[in-house]
Design a protein around this motif. Structure first.
Motif, PDB file in Angstrom:
ATOM      1  N   VAL A  15      -3.497   4.089   0.132  1.00 27.28           N
ATOM      2  CA  VAL A  15      -3.563   5.250   1.014  1.00 27.28           C
ATOM      3  C   VAL A  15      -2.648   6.309   0.466  1.00 27.28           C
ATOM      4  O   VAL A  15      -1.470   6.070   0.264  1.00 27.28           O
ATOM      5  CB  VAL A  15      -3.089   4.858   2.427  1.00 27.28           C
ATOM      6  N   THR A  16      -3.168   7.481   0.151  1.00 25.85           N
ATOM      7  CA  THR A  16      -2.375   8.498  -0.496  1.00 25.85           C
ATOM      8  C   THR A  16      -1.960   9.613   0.417  1.00 25.85           C
ATOM      9  O   THR A  16      -2.527   9.817   1.467  1.00 25.85           O
ATOM     10  CB  THR A  16      -3.150   9.103  -1.679  1.00 25.85           C
ATOM     11  N   LEU A  83       3.077  -4.582  -0.482  1.00 25.13           N
ATOM     12  CA  LEU A  83       2.431  -3.722   0.510  1.00 25.13           C
ATOM     13  C   LEU A  83       2.612  -4.308   1.908  1.00 25.13           C
ATOM     14  O   LEU A  83       2.809  -3.589   2.881  1.00 25.13           O
ATOM     15  CB  LEU A  83       0.935  -3.605   0.200  1.00 25.13           C
ATOM     16  N   ALA A  84       2.556  -5.648   1.994  1.00 27.14           N
ATOM     17  CA  ALA A  84       2.703  -6.295   3.300  1.00 27.14           C
ATOM     18  C   ALA A  84       4.066  -5.963   3.915  1.00 27.14           C
ATOM     19  O   ALA A  84       4.200  -5.762   5.123  1.00 27.14           O
ATOM     20  CB  ALA A  84       2.552  -7.813   3.150  1.00 27.14           C
ATOM     21  N   THR A  85       5.104  -5.880   3.053  1.00 27.76           N
ATOM     22  CA  THR A  85       6.447  -5.546   3.540  1.00 27.76           C
ATOM     23  C   THR A  85       6.475  -4.128   4.093  1.00 27.76           C
ATOM     24  O   THR A  85       7.043  -3.871   5.161  1.00 27.76           O
ATOM     25  CB  THR A  85       7.480  -5.671   2.398  1.00 27.76           C
ATOM     26  N   LEU A  86       5.853  -3.180   3.357  1.00 25.13           N
ATOM     27  CA  LEU A  86       5.816  -1.799   3.851  1.00 25.13           C
ATOM     28  C   LEU A  86       5.042  -1.710   5.158  1.00 25.13           C
ATOM     29  O   LEU A  86       5.445  -1.005   6.085  1.00 25.13           O
ATOM     30  CB  LEU A  86       5.166  -0.881   2.812  1.00 25.13           C
ATOM     31  N   PHE A  87       3.907  -2.422   5.235  1.00 26.86           N
ATOM     32  CA  PHE A  87       3.109  -2.400   6.459  1.00 26.86           C
ATOM     33  C   PHE A  87       3.940  -2.902   7.641  1.00 26.86           C
ATOM     34  O   PHE A  87       3.965  -2.301   8.705  1.00 26.86           O
ATOM     35  CB  PHE A  87       1.872  -3.295   6.301  1.00 26.86           C
ATOM     36  N   SER A  88       4.617  -4.048   7.424  1.00 23.58           N
ATOM     37  CA  SER A  88       5.392  -4.649   8.508  1.00 23.58           C
ATOM     38  C   SER A  88       6.575  -3.784   8.921  1.00 23.58           C
ATOM     39  O   SER A  88       6.842  -3.590  10.102  1.00 23.58           O
ATOM     40  CB  SER A  88       5.894  -6.033   8.054  1.00 23.58           C
ATOM     41  N   ASN A  90       6.928  -0.568   8.650  1.00 25.77           N
ATOM     42  CA  ASN A  90       6.590   0.757   9.183  1.00 25.77           C
ATOM     43  C   ASN A  90       5.432   0.745  10.178  1.00 25.77           C
ATOM     44  O   ASN A  90       4.926   1.784  10.566  1.00 25.77           O
ATOM     45  CB  ASN A  90       6.227   1.693   8.019  1.00 25.77           C
ATOM     46  N   ASN A  91       5.024  -0.482  10.589  1.00 25.52           N
ATOM     47  CA  ASN A  91       3.912  -0.622  11.539  1.00 25.52           C
ATOM     48  C   ASN A  91       2.680   0.111  11.014  1.00 25.52           C
ATOM     49  O   ASN A  91       2.053   0.895  11.708  1.00 25.52           O
ATOM     50  CB  ASN A  91       4.293  -0.067  12.917  1.00 25.52           C
ATOM     51  N   MET A  92       2.355  -0.126   9.735  1.00 26.59           N
ATOM     52  CA  MET A  92       1.228   0.523   9.080  1.00 26.59           C
ATOM     53  C   MET A  92       0.151  -0.495   8.727  1.00 26.59           C
ATOM     54  O   MET A  92       0.317  -1.695   8.948  1.00 26.59           O
ATOM     55  CB  MET A  92       1.695   1.234   7.798  1.00 26.59           C
ATOM     56  N   GLY A  93      -0.920  -0.010   8.162  1.00 26.88           N
ATOM     57  CA  GLY A  93      -1.993  -0.873   7.723  1.00 26.88           C
ATOM     58  C   GLY A  93      -2.800  -0.183   6.640  1.00 26.88           C
ATOM     59  O   GLY A  93      -2.445   0.897   6.172  1.00 26.88           O
ATOM     60  N   MET A  94      -3.936  -0.807   6.255  1.00 22.01           N
ATOM     61  CA  MET A  94      -4.767  -0.257   5.186  1.00 22.01           C
ATOM     62  C   MET A  94      -5.324   1.125   5.524  1.00 22.01           C
ATOM     63  O   MET A  94      -5.678   1.897   4.654  1.00 22.01           O
ATOM     64  CB  MET A  94      -5.936  -1.220   4.899  1.00 22.01           C
ATOM     65  N   ALA A 180       0.865 -10.363  13.842  1.00 26.80           N
ATOM     66  CA  ALA A 180       0.910 -10.831  12.457  1.00 26.80           C
ATOM     67  C   ALA A 180       1.021  -9.651  11.511  1.00 26.80           C
ATOM     68  O   ALA A 180       0.474  -8.587  11.757  1.00 26.80           O
ATOM     69  CB  ALA A 180      -0.350 -11.635  12.152  1.00 26.80           C
ATOM     70  N   PRO A 181       1.772  -9.801  10.422  1.00 24.37           N
ATOM     71  CA  PRO A 181       1.953  -8.695   9.480  1.00 24.37           C
ATOM     72  C   PRO A 181       0.782  -8.508   8.533  1.00 24.37           C
ATOM     73  O   PRO A 181       0.865  -7.763   7.586  1.00 24.37           O
ATOM     74  CB  PRO A 181       3.201  -9.137   8.700  1.00 24.37           C
ATOM     75  N   ALA A 182      -0.320  -9.231   8.797  1.00 27.67           N
ATOM     76  CA  ALA A 182      -1.475  -9.119   7.903  1.00 27.67           C
ATOM     77  C   ALA A 182      -2.063  -7.723   7.936  1.00 27.67           C
ATOM     78  O   ALA A 182      -1.910  -7.002   8.914  1.00 27.67           O
ATOM     79  CB  ALA A 182      -2.533 -10.143   8.314  1.00 27.67           C
ATOM     80  N   PRO A 183      -2.726  -7.308   6.853  1.00 28.26           N
ATOM     81  CA  PRO A 183      -3.343  -5.970   6.799  1.00 28.26           C
ATOM     82  C   PRO A 183      -4.317  -5.764   7.934  1.00 28.26           C
ATOM     83  O   PRO A 183      -4.955  -6.699   8.400  1.00 28.26           O
ATOM     84  CB  PRO A 183      -4.074  -5.980   5.444  1.00 28.26           C
ATOM     85  N   ILE A 184      -4.448  -4.528   8.376  1.00 27.30           N
ATOM     86  CA  ILE A 184      -5.378  -4.184   9.443  1.00 27.30           C
ATOM     87  C   ILE A 184      -6.802  -4.340   8.924  1.00 27.30           C
ATOM     88  O   ILE A 184      -7.089  -4.094   7.769  1.00 27.30           O
ATOM     89  CB  ILE A 184      -5.153  -2.733   9.898  1.00 27.30           C
TER      90      ILE A 184
END
Length: 340
Positions: A15-16, A83-88, A90-94, A180-184
């Protein structure tokens, strides 16, 4: 599905920031066939934004300020985190979109790792307020209830579209659990929620790496017919995504013949009613057919459905097709014509 990856194409899962050259599931380049580093479905990919030659210094508090051209993939890679660490953290996803000047946490705090992320304020213990990035399947899973229970409690179904701020009834058995911290899931909020489907036929034995493209092509056609998908369209997607090869994985993590992201595989499993193993050739093809069928059924046109497999349905419906997506759609349609 749902969006994505890189092969001879570009990384659609990154995601850019800035011009949004990379899309939600992000950005696949569009060569005719995927290389042994290629993903689906999709819902598919533009080359990831290049990591800056000089990585800006990280702020002492462990954060990073987004610059024009950055992507979450590039930020994670340049700072040695997943990426999983950043998602978790910052409460982000794909499906998350970042922008210049935004502060990104590079590591999850001890507190956030130890305790579940609090759900948005809900009117009562049996309801949940939708936030950006949610899907009905994720809401149900994170609160310990079945998707069927959420459908029944809210009079919803596969064609239902949800939106931020909407109140969703969780049902009497609601029991929140740590997210779960898995990707959205690759289809994002406002994407029609999948309806429960009858269990799909048991998968065939895992096809060896040497399985010929001709054999896989036949499997795609047969599976498409059995699941109610136009065989010519299914074959066009498979050829575009992997060149009828199962032993390929994109740099974004998309797997196999139909180039399915693991998170999209979870959604596809819900669609067919059983767990699908994306490393199994038949299961991978089954997942691709389930996603294609769902997108065709919920999109206003075939072109939109094809674009959604590559770019993500929410992004296509709300932002329109990106230039690389338009090329992808044209290529798939051209391939479909040869299989009719």
């Amino acid at each position: 599905m749902l969006s994505r990856k890189t092969s001879p194409r570009r990384l659609s899962a990154a995601v850019t920031a800035g011009a949004l050259s990379a899309v939600i599931l992000s950005a696949l380049a569009l060569p005719a066939q995927a290389t042994p580093v290629a993903p689906a479905a999709s819902v598919k990919t533009v080359a990831p934004a290049a990591v800056p030659a000089v990585v800006p210094a990280v702020v002492p508090d462990g954060t990073y300020t987004v610059k024009p051209g950055d992507s979450l993939w590039a930020i994670a890679n340049s700072h040695g985190v997943s990426l999983a660490t950043l998602f978790s953290a910052n409460n982000m996803g794909m499906s998350t979109i970042i922008y210049p000047g935004q502060s990104i946490k590079l590591t999850a705090t001890a507190t956030s790792a130890a305790t579940p992320a609090p759900a948005p304020a809900a009117p009562s213990a049996a309801t949940y307020v939708v936030k950006s990035g949610d899907t009905l399947s994720r809401i149900a899973s994170s609160h310990g209830v079945t998707l069927a229970a959420v459908f029944a409690a809210n009079n919803m179904g596969m064609s239902t579209i949800i939106y931020p701020g909407q109140s969703i009834k969780l049902g009497a058995a609601a029991a929140p659990k740590p997210a779960a911290p898995a990707p959205i899931v690759t289809l994002h909020i406002n994407t029609p929620a999948p309806a429960a489907k009858p269990a799909a036929p048991a998968p065939a034995p895992v096809a060896p790496a040497a399985t010929s493209s001709a054999a896989i092509q036949q499997m795609v056609a047969n599976t498409a017919r059995s699941m109610g998908v136009d065989p010519s369209l299914a074959l066009a997607f498979a050829q575009q995504e992997s060149g009828f090869r199962q032993n390929v994985v994109s740099s974004a993590g998309a797997i196999g013949t139909m180039q399915i992201m693991p998170s999209s595989g979870t959604w596809a499993s819900q669609l067919v009613g059983r767990t699908l193993d994306l490393n199994n050739t038949q299961d991978n093809i089954t997942a691709g057919m389930a996603i294609i069928k769902a997108l065709v059924a919920t999109s206003p046109s075939l072109e939109t459905a094809i674009a959604s497999y590559y770019q993500g349905q929410y992004s296509v419906l709300h932002r329109g097709m990106y230039d690389d997506t338009k090329v992808y759609v044209a290529q798939v349609l051209q391939r479909q014509a040869t299989f009719r």
